[in-house]
Design a protein around this motif. Structure first.
Motif, PDB file in Angstrom:
ATOM      1  N   GLU A  98       0.812  -1.213   0.000  1.00 34.72           N
ATOM      2  CA  GLU A  98       0.000   0.000   0.000  1.00 34.72           C
ATOM      3  C   GLU A  98       0.849   1.268   0.000  1.00 34.72           C
ATOM      4  O   GLU A  98       0.400   2.312  -0.431  1.00 34.72           O
ATOM      5  CB  GLU A  98      -0.904   0.019   1.238  1.00 34.72           C
ATOM      6  CG  GLU A  98      -2.102  -0.915   1.169  1.00 34.72           C
ATOM      7  CD  GLU A  98      -1.706  -2.365   1.325  1.00 34.72           C
ATOM      8  OE1 GLU A  98      -0.938  -2.675   2.242  1.00 34.72           O
ATOM      9  OE2 GLU A  98      -2.142  -3.184   0.502  1.00 34.72           O
ATOM     10  N   ASN A  99       2.068   1.196   0.533  1.00 32.91           N
ATOM     11  CA  ASN A  99       2.940   2.362   0.627  1.00 32.91           C
ATOM     12  C   ASN A  99       4.081   2.244  -0.372  1.00 32.91           C
ATOM     13  O   ASN A  99       4.994   1.442  -0.186  1.00 32.91           O
ATOM     14  CB  ASN A  99       3.546   2.475   2.045  1.00 32.91           C
ATOM     15  CG  ASN A  99       2.483   2.732   3.096  1.00 32.91           C
ATOM     16  OD1 ASN A  99       1.327   2.988   2.788  1.00 32.91           O
ATOM     17  ND2 ASN A  99       2.885   2.656   4.343  1.00 32.91           N
TER      18      ASN A  99
ATOM     19  N   PHE B  55       4.296   9.520  -8.371  1.00 29.65           N
ATOM     20  CA  PHE B  55       3.071   8.968  -7.776  1.00 29.65           C
ATOM     21  C   PHE B  55       3.414   8.418  -6.408  1.00 29.65           C
ATOM     22  O   PHE B  55       4.417   7.723  -6.254  1.00 29.65           O
ATOM     23  CB  PHE B  55       2.496   7.853  -8.662  1.00 29.65           C
ATOM     24  CG  PHE B  55       1.240   7.234  -8.124  1.00 29.65           C
ATOM     25  CD1 PHE B  55       0.021   7.874  -8.259  1.00 29.65           C
ATOM     26  CD2 PHE B  55       1.274   6.007  -7.477  1.00 29.65           C
ATOM     27  CE1 PHE B  55      -1.147   7.300  -7.756  1.00 29.65           C
ATOM     28  CE2 PHE B  55       0.122   5.427  -6.975  1.00 29.65           C
ATOM     29  CZ  PHE B  55      -1.091   6.085  -7.120  1.00 29.65           C
ATOM     30  N   HIS B  56       2.577   8.725  -5.428  1.00 27.53           N
ATOM     31  CA  HIS B  56       2.821   8.277  -4.058  1.00 27.53           C
ATOM     32  C   HIS B  56       1.534   7.682  -3.516  1.00 27.53           C
ATOM     33  O   HIS B  56       0.497   8.349  -3.469  1.00 27.53           O
ATOM     34  CB  HIS B  56       3.261   9.454  -3.187  1.00 27.53           C
ATOM     35  CG  HIS B  56       3.686   9.049  -1.806  1.00 27.53           C
ATOM     36  ND1 HIS B  56       3.741   9.924  -0.752  1.00 27.53           N
ATOM     37  CD2 HIS B  56       4.071   7.843  -1.305  1.00 27.53           C
ATOM     38  CE1 HIS B  56       4.148   9.298   0.341  1.00 27.53           C
ATOM     39  NE2 HIS B  56       4.349   8.031   0.023  1.00 27.53           N
TER      40      HIS B  56
ATOM     41  N   LEU C 100      10.168   1.588  -3.051  1.00 23.48           N
ATOM     42  CA  LEU C 100      10.558   2.605  -4.023  1.00 23.48           C
ATOM     43  C   LEU C 100      10.703   1.939  -5.378  1.00 23.48           C
ATOM     44  O   LEU C 100      11.358   0.900  -5.511  1.00 23.48           O
ATOM     45  CB  LEU C 100      11.884   3.234  -3.599  1.00 23.48           C
ATOM     46  CG  LEU C 100      12.444   4.352  -4.484  1.00 23.48           C
ATOM     47  CD1 LEU C 100      11.587   5.605  -4.341  1.00 23.48           C
ATOM     48  CD2 LEU C 100      13.893   4.657  -4.103  1.00 23.48           C
ATOM     49  N   MET C 101      10.095   2.525  -6.407  1.00 22.41           N
ATOM     50  CA  MET C 101      10.235   2.010  -7.759  1.00 22.41           C
ATOM     51  C   MET C 101      10.527   3.172  -8.692  1.00 22.41           C
ATOM     52  O   MET C 101       9.713   4.091  -8.838  1.00 22.41           O
ATOM     53  CB  MET C 101       8.950   1.289  -8.207  1.00 22.41           C
ATOM     54  CG  MET C 101       9.037   0.689  -9.603  1.00 22.41           C
ATOM     55  SD  MET C 101      10.306  -0.601  -9.758  1.00 22.41           S
ATOM     56  CE  MET C 101       9.531  -1.943  -8.859  1.00 22.41           C
ATOM     57  N   ASN C 102      11.718   3.135  -9.281  1.00 21.77           N
ATOM     58  CA  ASN C 102      12.124   4.177 -10.218  1.00 21.77           C
ATOM     59  C   ASN C 102      12.274   3.573 -11.606  1.00 21.77           C
ATOM     60  O   ASN C 102      12.889   2.516 -11.769  1.00 21.77           O
ATOM     61  CB  ASN C 102      13.442   4.819  -9.773  1.00 21.77           C
ATOM     62  CG  ASN C 102      13.300   5.546  -8.448  1.00 21.77           C
ATOM     63  OD1 ASN C 102      13.558   4.979  -7.395  1.00 21.77           O
ATOM     64  ND2 ASN C 102      12.856   6.772  -8.489  1.00 21.77           N
TER      65      ASN C 102
ATOM     66  N   GLU D  98       0.152   6.171 -16.594  1.00 25.65           N
ATOM     67  CA  GLU D  98      -1.106   6.351 -17.332  1.00 25.65           C
ATOM     68  C   GLU D  98      -2.320   5.785 -16.617  1.00 25.65           C
ATOM     69  O   GLU D  98      -3.359   6.444 -16.526  1.00 25.65           O
ATOM     70  CB  GLU D  98      -0.978   5.756 -18.733  1.00 25.65           C
ATOM     71  CG  GLU D  98      -0.070   6.557 -19.647  1.00 25.65           C
ATOM     72  CD  GLU D  98       0.114   5.880 -21.006  1.00 25.65           C
ATOM     73  OE1 GLU D  98      -0.476   4.795 -21.202  1.00 25.65           O
ATOM     74  OE2 GLU D  98       0.857   6.432 -21.832  1.00 25.65           O
ATOM     75  N   PRO D  99      -2.273   4.546 -16.058  1.00 24.88           N
ATOM     76  CA  PRO D  99      -3.482   4.002 -15.413  1.00 24.88           C
ATOM     77  C   PRO D  99      -3.682   4.462 -13.984  1.00 24.88           C
ATOM     78  O   PRO D  99      -4.684   4.104 -13.346  1.00 24.88           O
ATOM     79  CB  PRO D  99      -3.235   2.498 -15.453  1.00 24.88           C
ATOM     80  CG  PRO D  99      -1.762   2.355 -15.401  1.00 24.88           C
ATOM     81  CD  PRO D  99      -1.209   3.538 -16.152  1.00 24.88           C
ATOM     82  N   LEU D 100      -2.766   5.251 -13.421  1.00 23.28           N
ATOM     83  CA  LEU D 100      -2.855   5.632 -11.995  1.00 23.28           C
ATOM     84  C   LEU D 100      -3.692   6.881 -11.817  1.00 23.28           C
ATOM     85  O   LEU D 100      -3.838   7.704 -12.702  1.00 23.28           O
ATOM     86  CB  LEU D 100      -1.439   5.858 -11.444  1.00 23.28           C
ATOM     87  CG  LEU D 100      -0.512   4.642 -11.506  1.00 23.28           C
ATOM     88  CD1 LEU D 100       0.868   5.003 -10.983  1.00 23.28           C
ATOM     89  CD2 LEU D 100      -1.104   3.479 -10.703  1.00 23.28           C
TER      90      LEU D 100
END
Length: 299
Positions: free
Chosen positions: A29-30, A42-43, A148-150, A297-299
């Motif tokens: 979720e985080n 996006f967070h 974290l995803m970059n 795009e889908p967020l």
């Protein structure tokens, strides 16, 4: 009859929920999604201990084994009872009757149905000692309470804190299954530095200081979406044997609850197919040449 798809019902039923909450993280979720510069695009925040069917907390496998494993039971033999059940005998004299559970994707029919998804990479980690150093504080702050995803132009660099304070990271990129990691840790670092040259120096600290003894190639595979096995009395497939999928949706282990008994196997297949499609879509977006925009795009 009430119904839940979550395997956490077993945690609750065995009075282990408090212990599970104490050791799990709300990383499903985080999380923060950004580009190579680490700027957040996006967070998402939530609670890892929300409703049982909605939350996706993560827990280290070693910790989960300590919670769930019944120690002091050395396996001796398994005997068929003729009605689909097996009797498992242990060296301490205990005998338990239950179905056989198989969860390894080395199971031959499973391996024959596996396919590479065109994403390869390296799993590395930063040991607790260097992770605690002052010069690592800026990097550690990025993953202290969330994943974290970059993403950048066909590559993905993800990191998360483990329960033992180790920081685990994945450097992923579009690549053939046959790609392999270089022979030495220094060569691996050089290769990752080259492939990740667009990423901010704070992220590349994970590469520079990664644990020599914890470098693993990680080519990603998946079962064909919707693939299911014919039911066999006394055998229940769980985990990767039932629904191998890449880890881009935070749901691989969480669909196991539906596979426990025969009346749930059809539901499990449908649920696994849904999450398998989601994780394949995310894998495509995360390693897309137009990432991170494609993933947003889908967020």
């Amino acid at each position: 009859m009430s119904y839940t798809t979550s395997p956490r019902i077993a945690i609750i039923g065995n009075a282990l929920q408090d212990a599970f909450n104490a050791h799990s993280n709300a990383e499903g979720e985080n999380y923060r999604l950004g580009g190579a510069d680490t700027h957040t695009r996006f967070h998402k925040t939530g609670s890892g201990h929300m409703g049982i069917d909605n939350a996706r907390p993560e827990i280290d496998r070693t910790v989960l084994r300590r919670l769930l494993t019944k120690w002091g039971h050395a396996f001796v033999s398994a005997t068929s009872r003729g009605d689909g059940a097996r009797a498992f005998a242990f060296a301490n004299g205990a005998v338990v009757e239950c179905a056989v559970v198989g969860g390894a994707y080395s199971f031959p029919p499973c391996r024959r149905s596996m396919r590479p998804i065109g994403v390869n990479g390296v799993k590395i980690s930063l040991a607790p000692a260097p992770a605690g150093r002052a010069d690592m504080a800026d990097m550690c702050a990025l993953v202290e309470q969330e994943m974290l995803m970059n993403l950048e132009r066909g590559s993905a660099f993800g990191a998360q804190r483990n329960g033992d304070r180790r920081i685990r990271a994945y450097a992923c990129f579009r690549g053939p299954e046959k790609w392999t990691v270089p022979a030495t840790p220094d060569d691996v670092r050089a290769e990752l530095q080259k492939r990740s040259s667009d990423y901010a120096p704070v992220l590349l600290k994970l590469v520079d200081h990664c644990d020599d003894a914890a470098i693993y190639q990680r080519a990603f595979y998946a079962l064909l979406i919707g693939r299911r096995w014919a039911h066999v009395d006394g055998v229940t497939t769980l985990g990767d044997a039932a629904h191998l999928m890449p880890p881009f949706a935070g749901a691989g282990r969480g669909v196991d609850g539906e596979a426990a008994i025969i009346e749930w196997e059809t539901r499990m297949t449908a649920s696994a197919a849904k999450w398998a499609q989601a994780t394949m879509d995310n894998a495509e977006a995360f390693t897309n040449p137009n990432a991170p925009q494609k993933a947003l795009e889908p967020l």
